[in-house]
Design a protein around this motif. Structure first.
Motif, mmCIF file in Angstrom:
data_model
loop_
_atom_site.group_PDB
_atom_site.id
_atom_site.type_symbol
_atom_site.label_atom_id
_atom_site.label_comp_id
_atom_site.label_asym_id
_atom_site.label_seq_id
_atom_site.Cartn_x
_atom_site.Cartn_y
_atom_site.Cartn_z
ATOM 1 N N SER A 125 9.513 4.241 -14.224
ATOM 2 C CA SER A 125 10.375 3.055 -14.304
ATOM 3 C C SER A 125 10.353 2.331 -12.552
ATOM 4 O O SER A 125 10.443 1.164 -12.786
ATOM 5 C CB SER A 125 11.588 3.500 -14.564
ATOM 6 O OG SER A 125 12.171 4.304 -13.632
ATOM 7 N N SER A 126 10.187 3.008 -11.968
ATOM 8 C CA SER A 126 9.830 2.393 -10.594
ATOM 9 C C SER A 126 8.954 2.966 -9.644
ATOM 10 O O SER A 126 8.426 4.242 -9.983
ATOM 11 C CB SER A 126 11.181 2.649 -9.774
ATOM 12 O OG SER A 126 11.378 3.892 -9.667
ATOM 13 N N GLU A 134 2.982 9.139 -0.625
ATOM 14 C CA GLU A 134 2.937 10.658 -0.114
ATOM 15 C C GLU A 134 3.248 11.656 -1.005
ATOM 16 O O GLU A 134 3.011 12.533 -1.078
ATOM 17 C CB GLU A 134 3.852 10.717 1.174
ATOM 18 C CG GLU A 134 3.181 10.093 2.402
ATOM 19 C CD GLU A 134 3.756 8.438 2.467
ATOM 20 O OE1 GLU A 134 4.405 8.120 1.598
ATOM 21 O OE2 GLU A 134 3.042 7.724 3.349
ATOM 22 N N GLN A 135 4.229 11.158 -2.110
ATOM 23 C CA GLN A 135 4.513 11.873 -3.133
ATOM 24 C C GLN A 135 3.722 12.264 -4.484
ATOM 25 O O GLN A 135 3.647 13.132 -4.805
ATOM 26 C CB GLN A 135 5.788 11.629 -3.782
ATOM 27 C CG GLN A 135 7.094 11.430 -2.772
ATOM 28 C CD GLN A 135 8.383 10.979 -3.510
ATOM 29 O OE1 GLN A 135 8.434 10.624 -4.755
ATOM 30 N NE2 GLN A 135 9.542 10.816 -2.859
ATOM 31 N N LEU A 136 2.563 11.175 -4.343
ATOM 32 C CA LEU A 136 1.720 11.532 -5.187
ATOM 33 C C LEU A 136 0.395 12.261 -4.760
ATOM 34 O O LEU A 136 -0.307 13.042 -5.431
ATOM 35 C CB LEU A 136 1.021 9.987 -5.830
ATOM 36 C CG LEU A 136 -0.010 9.894 -6.908
ATOM 37 C CD1 LEU A 136 0.525 10.658 -7.996
ATOM 38 C CD2 LEU A 136 -0.332 8.443 -6.900
ATOM 39 N N TYR A 137 0.027 11.945 -3.403
ATOM 40 C CA TYR A 137 -1.125 12.054 -2.979
ATOM 41 C C TYR A 137 -1.524 14.023 -2.663
ATOM 42 O O TYR A 137 -0.194 14.340 -2.288
ATOM 43 C CB TYR A 137 -1.230 11.437 -1.465
ATOM 44 C CG TYR A 137 -2.917 11.737 -0.906
ATOM 45 C CD1 TYR A 137 -3.844 11.214 -1.495
ATOM 46 C CD2 TYR A 137 -2.981 12.827 -0.118
ATOM 47 C CE1 TYR A 137 -5.298 11.405 -0.990
ATOM 48 C CE2 TYR A 137 -4.065 13.076 0.578
ATOM 49 C CZ TYR A 137 -5.322 12.633 -0.127
ATOM 50 O OH TYR A 137 -6.437 12.907 0.466
ATOM 51 N N THR A 138 -2.280 14.177 -2.917
ATOM 52 C CA THR A 138 -2.640 15.859 -2.504
ATOM 53 C C THR A 138 -3.974 15.955 -1.581
ATOM 54 O O THR A 138 -4.831 15.064 -1.986
ATOM 55 C CB THR A 138 -3.183 16.699 -3.946
ATOM 56 O OG1 THR A 138 -4.179 15.892 -4.494
ATOM 57 C CG2 THR A 138 -1.675 16.561 -4.711
ATOM 58 N N SER A 139 -4.018 16.906 -0.872
ATOM 59 C CA SER A 139 -5.178 16.945 0.026
ATOM 60 C C SER A 139 -6.323 17.197 -0.872
ATOM 61 O O SER A 139 -6.559 17.632 -1.886
ATOM 62 C CB SER A 139 -4.825 18.217 1.063
ATOM 63 O OG SER A 139 -5.602 18.268 1.974
ATOM 64 N N CYS A 176 0.828 -1.282 -0.166
ATOM 65 C CA CYS A 176 0.005 0.087 -0.035
ATOM 66 C C CYS A 176 0.810 1.406 -0.036
ATOM 67 O O CYS A 176 0.304 2.445 -0.346
ATOM 68 C CB CYS A 176 -0.914 -0.045 1.290
ATOM 69 S SG CYS A 176 -2.389 -1.148 1.275
ATOM 70 N N GLY A 177 1.976 1.214 0.361
ATOM 71 C CA GLY A 177 2.996 2.261 0.499
ATOM 72 C C GLY A 177 3.522 2.917 -0.659
ATOM 73 O O GLY A 177 3.996 3.977 -0.686
ATOM 74 N N THR A 178 3.245 2.290 -1.673
ATOM 75 C CA THR A 178 4.127 2.620 -2.815
ATOM 76 C C THR A 178 2.872 2.617 -4.212
ATOM 77 O O THR A 178 2.134 1.570 -4.193
ATOM 78 C CB THR A 178 5.328 2.213 -3.474
ATOM 79 O OG1 THR A 178 5.245 0.723 -3.758
ATOM 80 C CG2 THR A 178 6.295 2.188 -2.447
ATOM 81 N N THR A 179 3.164 3.204 -5.330
ATOM 82 C CA THR A 179 2.451 3.114 -6.491
ATOM 83 C C THR A 179 3.253 3.488 -7.536
ATOM 84 O O THR A 179 4.006 4.263 -7.478
ATOM 85 C CB THR A 179 0.992 3.981 -6.344
ATOM 86 O OG1 THR A 179 0.290 3.570 -7.444
ATOM 87 C CG2 THR A 179 1.323 5.495 -6.616
ATOM 88 N N ARG A 180 2.973 2.812 -8.828
ATOM 89 C CA ARG A 180 3.548 3.103 -9.819
ATOM 90 C C ARG A 180 2.619 3.886 -10.963
ATOM 91 O O ARG A 180 1.516 3.388 -11.119
ATOM 92 C CB ARG A 180 3.915 1.851 -10.566
ATOM 93 C CG ARG A 180 4.919 2.026 -11.801
ATOM 94 C CD ARG A 180 5.010 0.636 -12.454
ATOM 95 N NE ARG A 180 5.446 -0.271 -11.820
ATOM 96 C CZ ARG A 180 6.943 -0.573 -11.545
ATOM 97 N NH1 ARG A 180 7.785 0.021 -12.634
ATOM 98 N NH2 ARG A 180 7.521 -1.368 -10.807
ATOM 99 N N VAL A 181 2.911 4.889 -11.352
ATOM 100 C CA VAL A 181 2.134 5.786 -12.351
ATOM 101 C C VAL A 181 2.427 5.673 -13.662
ATOM 102 O O VAL A 181 3.724 5.973 -14.013
ATOM 103 C CB VAL A 181 2.215 7.401 -11.783
ATOM 104 C CG1 VAL A 181 1.359 8.238 -12.448
ATOM 105 C CG2 VAL A 181 1.918 7.533 -10.231
ATOM 106 N N ARG A 211 -3.465 5.664 1.366
ATOM 107 C CA ARG A 211 -2.571 6.731 2.173
ATOM 108 C C ARG A 211 -3.145 6.513 3.639
ATOM 109 O O ARG A 211 -2.268 6.516 4.570
ATOM 110 C CB ARG A 211 -3.220 8.086 1.746
ATOM 111 C CG ARG A 211 -2.471 9.016 2.555
ATOM 112 C CD ARG A 211 -2.254 10.384 1.776
ATOM 113 N NE ARG A 211 -1.987 11.489 2.555
ATOM 114 C CZ ARG A 211 -2.596 12.226 3.587
ATOM 115 N NH1 ARG A 211 -3.884 12.150 3.777
ATOM 116 N NH2 ARG A 211 -1.845 13.299 4.198
ATOM 117 N N LEU A 212 -4.535 6.338 3.957
ATOM 118 C CA LEU A 212 -5.023 6.199 5.345
ATOM 119 C C LEU A 212 -4.323 5.058 5.871
ATOM 120 O O LEU A 212 -4.030 4.866 6.974
ATOM 121 C CB LEU A 212 -6.417 6.136 5.386
ATOM 122 C CG LEU A 212 -7.178 7.455 4.854
ATOM 123 C CD1 LEU A 212 -8.630 7.000 4.963
ATOM 124 C CD2 LEU A 212 -6.860 8.463 5.734
#
Length: 169
Positions: free
Chosen positions: A10-11, A16-21, A1-6, A73-74
């Motif tokens: 490549s990785s 948290e780097q993707l998510y916006t409020s 759950c902590g990472t995602t590939r967009v 994220r939650l």
């Protein structure tokens, strides 16, 4: 759950780097969800305020609007102890749960998913029942809209059964 590939990355990146409020409507109109109270407000709440006020939430949104990312994220925040710090986050992909031909109840399904950790099913089930009884399971159910209509009824019944048995989760 902590990472995602967009898309073509490549990785994977931390969520948290993707998510916006986000801003969440307190209630939706009758046209958007039926049945609801006739007098509905459209008060917008800050995400943090929303999480404080409501224990059980149904998140509605169009495909690709970020529902899964928000739930993941939650789960990450809960796992890190910055949100619902005394709870165990359980992220369930309803689409996969509904496809299980044995159609287990929610705790049985989670128990089966956690087999890979080298713990006996009976031990996992006993621990899950204990912490669920204490209201310390934070269940995140994702993808109800991605199940077929006949599976959806079974899933909703199973979720209702779980919430009736473990009211504080």
């Amino acid at each position: 759950c902590g990472t995602t590939r967009v898309l073509v990355m490549s990785s994977p990146i931390p969520i948290e780097q993707l998510y916006t409020s986000i801003t969440i409507p307190q209630e939706v109109s009758e046209r958007e969800l039926v049945p609801l109270n006739k007098e509905l407000s459209k008060v917008l709440l800050d995400e943090e305020e929303y999480k404080k006020q409501y224990r059980k939430v149904m998140l509605l949104g169009k495909p690709g609007s970020g529902k899964t990312t928000f739930l993941k994220r939650l789960a990450v925040l809960c796992n890190r102890g910055t949100y619902k710090r005394n709870c165990v986050p359980i992220f369930v992909d309803i689409k996969h749960w509904a496809k299980d031909t044995t159609y287990p109840d929610l705790l049985t399904y989670v128990t089966q998913q956690w087999r890979n950790f080298g713990i006996k099913d009976s031990e996992i089930r006993t621990k899950l029942e204990r912490i669920a009884g204490q209201g310390r399971i934070f269940v995140l159910l994702d993808g109800l809209d991605e199940t077929s209509a006949n599976h959806r009824e079974l899933v909703c019944s199973a979720i209702e059964k779980f919430t009736n048995e473990f009211l504080n989760c």
